[in-house]
Structures are given as structure tokens and as C-alpha cells.
Design an enzyme around this catalytic site. Structure first.
Site, PDB file in Angstrom:
ATOM      1  N   SER A  13      24.973 -53.990  70.332  1.00  0.00           N
ATOM      2  CA  SER A  13      25.088 -52.982  71.663  1.00  0.00           C
ATOM      3  C   SER A  13      25.565 -51.970  71.312  1.00  0.00           C
ATOM      4  O   SER A  13      25.387 -51.110  71.448  1.00  0.00           O
ATOM      5  CB  SER A  13      25.656 -53.653  72.783  1.00  0.00           C
ATOM      6  N   GLU A  50      15.607 -50.636  71.956  1.00  0.00           N
ATOM      7  CA  GLU A  50      15.673 -49.453  71.829  1.00  0.00           C
ATOM      8  C   GLU A  50      15.370 -49.513  70.197  1.00  0.00           C
ATOM      9  O   GLU A  50      16.278 -51.479  69.353  1.00  0.00           O
ATOM     10  CB  GLU A  50      16.842 -48.886  72.267  1.00  0.00           C
ATOM     11  N   HIS A  58      17.716 -52.724  69.819  1.00  0.00           N
ATOM     12  CA  HIS A  58      17.841 -53.683  70.574  1.00  0.00           C
ATOM     13  C   HIS A  58      17.570 -53.781  71.935  1.00  0.00           C
ATOM     14  O   HIS A  58      17.083 -52.835  71.926  1.00  0.00           O
ATOM     15  CB  HIS A  58      19.358 -52.085  70.629  1.00  0.00           C
ATOM     16  N   ASN A  76      22.932 -47.639  77.422  1.00  0.00           N
ATOM     17  CA  ASN A  76      23.960 -47.086  76.934  1.00  0.00           C
ATOM     18  C   ASN A  76      25.310 -45.902  77.401  1.00  0.00           C
ATOM     19  O   ASN A  76      26.030 -46.350  77.706  1.00  0.00           O
ATOM     20  CB  ASN A  76      24.937 -48.652  76.274  1.00  0.00           C
TER      21      ASN A  76
END
Ligand code: NAI
Length: 292
Positions: free
Chosen positions: A121, A154, A142, A193
């Protein structure tokens, strides 16, 4: 140009790795799911059976499709079993030195053409690429939690990543019926994120400075911004300790006091109020959520 992927290996059979392996197997790929822990492999198998049983009951898959997918997954603790994979997706513990050591080993074990991707992450693949002799074949892929459900993935192209590797990763994601987004340059946290982090920071700022309660802030996000869940309910769901560790890592990297976890987040972590998993976070829950 892209390379054809025939076989996948997923390293780490925890929350993410187990589900990524299942998603790939459901799309017809033979998958080697490796973990150093036999206990984690056994838990992954049980968890995936539970998840797939639910989906069969709801009619999303037939029992035959599910059985066929399970027969394509090799659960193993032997890293050498990943030797034939064209694509390796690493989903182990979020520790840079452990990941680097794994990439070093994968570089030796796998065929020279194999792509080595990380599901991390936060860790960009340039921090791993130089542990291998094939930096052009290293990238981030990801997934989001729960990977069995979440559609977006991603793909992050580092400065070392070749066009062919990035294209292959993008095409691979489409073959597992997910939607890939390409980041042409790498940045820690990627897109989702980073944006989520800003939203949470602002929500905490408004709460700590007494502008509104956490319930009201969540209500604005769900009813005015149409978010499916408010930032405080979401922090309770993912774990307030996760928010704490992300901010601590940022603070350790920058040394900037403003990157420290917010006071209210520090207090919650000190009091063991981590969200749903402990039964209390910003909200109180009747019973602690069962892991997995
Ligand atoms: P987890 O703690 O559930 O699973 C990690 C697994 O890796 C454990 O089963 C552990 O036994 C295994 N492991 C540790 N060292 C190993 C090694 N050297 N070789 C093989 N297996 C090893 O972790 P989780 O949550 O699945 O996260 C894995 C990765 O995915 C992390 O990099 C994390 O940043 C990333 N990620 C996590 C998300 C989440 O919501 N949990 C979302 C998206 C990415």
C-alpha cells in the site's frame, strides 16, 4: 507490446494474498499461493472456502466453477514452487527489509522473463527493484481490500519499469475482470489512499477543533458528498491503528511534526480503541468484528 501471462504466483496468504490468488484462479489462471506460515495457509484455505460458499449460495458462481478454481491453486510453503510463474504478486508483511530479501530470492528462483510485482500500500517498487537483476520487470500492482469484491487496481510504473512490463500488468488486470488505472510515475500512497488520507486529515481537524461531532462529519460525507461511508466509520472499519502507523511512517520519513498522527488518533490507540476489531473506536459496536 505486452507479454502473455500463463501462470501466477502470489506470495503471502494473508488478507490480501489469499483473495488475490482466488480472483486469479476464478479467471482460469493456475496460481501458486506461497506463505512461510503453514497456519496462515490453512486459514487462507478456510477463509476462501467460506467466502466462495457464500457466493455459490447467492448464485454468483456455480459449485463447479468454485471447485475448478480451488483445483487451480497450489497452497505451499515452499518458495521454489513459484519457479514457473510469469507474474509474481508479493503480498507479504509491510516491512521493506523483508520484502527486499524476498525480491532477492524471487530474482534467483523465477525465470528471467517473470514480472515481480508488489501489492504494497505504501512502498514504491523502486525501493525493491534494485534488490533484483531485472528492475525493468518490477512494478506495483495494488489491489484494494476486499480484493474479491473491489474492482479497481492501481498499476504503478516506476522509473525502472519498462513499458512492456507496465502494459503487461495493465492487460493482466483486465483479464481478471478488474479495472486497472496506470500511474505513469510512482508516488507513495498512489491515488486512492492519498486522496482518502487528505479527507481523513480534514475530518480529524474539524473534530479536534470542535467544529462538529464525528457523527455529524460522517453524515455530511454520506449525505452531501454521497460517500458510501463517513471517514470516522471508515477508520473504525480499517482500524484506527492503521491510520496511526501510516502517519508515524510519514513523520519518520519527513521529521515534520505536522505529519504526526492526530492527538485523537494517538489517544484512541493508547486506549486500545482501534475500531470495530476491538468493539470501540469513534463508535461503539455490540461485539468485536471477527477477523477475516
Ligand atoms: P497479512 O498480515 O494479512 O498477511 C501477510 C502474510 O505474509 C502472512 O500470512 C505472513 O505469514 C506472510 N509472510 C510474511 N513474511 C513472509 C515471507 N517472507 N514470505 C512469505 N510469506 C510471508 O497482510 P495483508 O493485510 O494481506 O497485507 C499484505 C500486503 O498487502 C502489504 O504489503 C500491505 O501493504 C498490502 N495491502 C494491504 C491492504 C489491506 O487492506 N490489508 C490493502 C492493499 C494492500
Amino acid at each position: 507490446m505486452e507479454m502473455k501471462i500463463h501462470e501466477i504466483a502470489v506470495i503471502g496468504s494473508g488478507t490480501m494474498g489469499s483473495q488475490i490468488a482466488m480472483v486469479c484462479a476464478l479467471s482460469g489462471y493456475p496460481v501458486t499461493l506461497q506463505d512461510v506460515s503453514g497456519e496462515s495457509l490453512a486459514k487462507a484455505k478456510d477463509f476462501l472456502h467460506q467466502q466462495m460458499d457464500k457466493r455459490v449460495k447467492k448464485g454468483r458462481y456455480t459449485a463447479e466453477e468454485t471447485d475448478a478454481a480451488f483445483s487451480r491453486i497450489l497452497f505451499t510453503s515452499n518458495l521454489a514452487d513459484v519457479r514457473d510463474a510469469d507474474l509474481v504478486i508479493e503480498a507479504i508483511v509491510e516491512k521493506l527489509d523483508v520484502k527486499r530479501e524476498l525480491f532477492r530470492q524471487l530474482d534467483k528462483i523465477t525465470q528471467p522473463h517473470a514480472i515481480l510485482a508488489t501489492n504494497s500500500s505504501t512502498i514504491v517498487s523502486s525501493k525493491l527493484a534494485d534488490a533484483t537483476s531485472r528492475p525493468e520487470k518490477v512494478c506495483n500492482i495494488h489491489f484494494f481490500n476486499p480484493a474479491l469484491v473491489m474492482e479497481l487496481v492501481e498499476v504503478v510504473k516506476g522509473p525502472h519499469t519498462s513499458e512492456e512490463t507496465a502494459n503487461t500488468a495493465m492487460e493482466f488486470v483486465k483479464t481478471i475482470k478488474k479495472t486497472p488505472v496506470l500511474l505513469k510515475k510512482e508516488i507513495s500512497g498512489f491515488i486512492a489512499n492519498r486522496i482518502l488520507g487528505k479527507l481523513m486529515d480534514e475530518a480529524v481537524f474539524l473534530l479536534e477543533n470542535g467544529y462538529a461531532s464525528h457523527e455529524e462529519i460522517d453524515l455530511v460525507c454520506t449525505k452531501a458528498l454521497n460517500h458510501p461511508i463517513g471517514p470516522f466509520a471508515l477508520m473504525d472499519l480499517t482500524g484506527i491503528d492503521v491510520n496511526y502507523f501510516v502517519r508515524m511512517q510519514r513523520y519518520e520519513e519527513s521529521g515534520d511534526e505536522r505529519d504526526m498522527p492526530a492527538k485523537i488518533v494517538r489517544e484512541k490507540v493508547q486506549n486500545g480503541e482501534l475500531g470495530r476489531k476491538t468493539g470501540k473506536g469513534f463508535y461503539t459496536y455490540e461485539k468485536a468484528a471477527v477477523e477475516g
